[in-house]
Scaffold this motif. Structure first.
Motif: not given
Length: 311
Positions: A129-138, A181-185, A227-238
């Motif tokens: 989310h947003p715009g990801g795989e519909a299979h997982f959105t539920s 829409r602002s929350r990315t998962i 953890l996956h969402s947290l690291i992607k939105e953090s300074p540790f993403a790279t």
């Protein structure tokens, strides 16, 4: 006098196979490393305490967390282990494992790789989310009530007529959750390894921003998103090892853990047996561990791993 290099913290979430847990620890033991064990609250701790009696560098955490399949308990267990290890540390790496795992590389190889890596190993497979795989959105756009014995499909009362009917009603008439829409998962496997700096970041985030953790409380399989969402939105993403959106090692999408998600007509990931030995032998150099193992069904394979791969 030089300062000793920090060691490795192995964080184990277990609910069965105390003797296999002992086998894991004996294969990974090193004077500079420490094992933190959290036994599912629903299980008796005594068999695990007895199996680990006499082994060094082990902390068995109080049984405060009940762990249910695809429920929030796994995330709560992770955080309890991170806190315990962080306060005893620092450690160079915090390796999150289950009691169904086993090393497939020798302990010196594992230590050399992790202590020199300087990366986080949280495989990020997809954006939901947003715009990801519909299979997982539920998983997060509706409420799930899974962290209990009554409504969890694998709970103690899963076959009780009343609770089966409640589960059917929730499937037919789901309760929607408000999403922005602002929350990315993002999504990926549960079993990971984190640097000390990122563990510090995780613990500070859940302490200072309780809503970040609360968001996942009634989701489906939050341990594959938190953890996956947290690291992607953090300074540790790279600093992450595998990320589908970045130039990372695309050959080893499970990170440090080999697992068979492809064999048809079995419960996945497949319980490994002697037929899987060559696959483990030829696995990626960075696949340090494998899962899942059953101490009876996998007995022959475990012996071959000990004899040929861990020497």
């Amino acid at each position: 006098m030089s300062v000793p290099s920090p060691g490795i913290a192995y964080l184990l979430i277990v609910h069965s196979q105390p003797n296999h847990l002992k086998r894991i620890i004996r294969r990974l033991a090193h004077p500079d490393d420490h094992f933190f064990v959290l036994v599912d609250k629903k299980q008796h701790a005594a068999p695990f305490q007895q199996a680990l009696s006499g082994l060094k560098n082990i902390t068995i955490l109080p049984q405060t967390t009940s762990i249910y399949w695809v429920g929030m308990g796994t995330v709560e267990a992770e955080l309890a282990l991170f806190r315990a290890a962080f306060h005893r540390g620092p450690f160079a790496h915090y390796v999150l494992m289950s009691g169904a795992d086993y090393p497939i590389k020798p302990m010196p190889y594992i230590r050399q790789f992790l202590l020199s890596a300087g990366k986080n190993f949280i495989p990020v497979h997809s954006r939901l989310h947003p715009g990801g795989e519909a299979h997982f959105t539920s998983r997060f756009t509706r409420y799930h009530f899974l962290n209990n014995d009554y409504l969890n499909p694998r709970g103690a009362y899963r076959n009780h007529r009343f609770f089966r009917q409640v589960r059917r009603l929730l499937e037919k008439y789901p309760i929607p959750r408000r999403m922005t829409r602002s929350r990315t998962i993002y999504h990926g496997p549960t079993w990971v390894s984190l640097t000390h700096s990122f563990v510090d970041y995780v613990l500070k985030t859940v302490s200072r921003q309780p809503n970040e953790l609360a968001f996942y409380r009634h989701t489906y399989c939050p341990d594959e998103m938190f953890l996956h969402s947290l690291i992607k939105e953090s300074p540790f993403a790279t600093s992450n090892y595998y990320d589908f959106e970045r130039e990372t090692d695309g050959k080893n999408w499970l990170g440090l853990f080999y697992a068979d998600w492809h064999t048809p007509d079995v419960v996945l990931p497949k319980t490994l047996d002697t037929a899987d030995f060559n696959a483990l032998k030829e696995s990626h150099p960075h696949a340090l561990f494998a899962r899942k193992f059953d101490e009876k069904a996998s007995a022959g394979l475990l012996d071959r791993i000990d004899e040929y791969l861990l020497v």
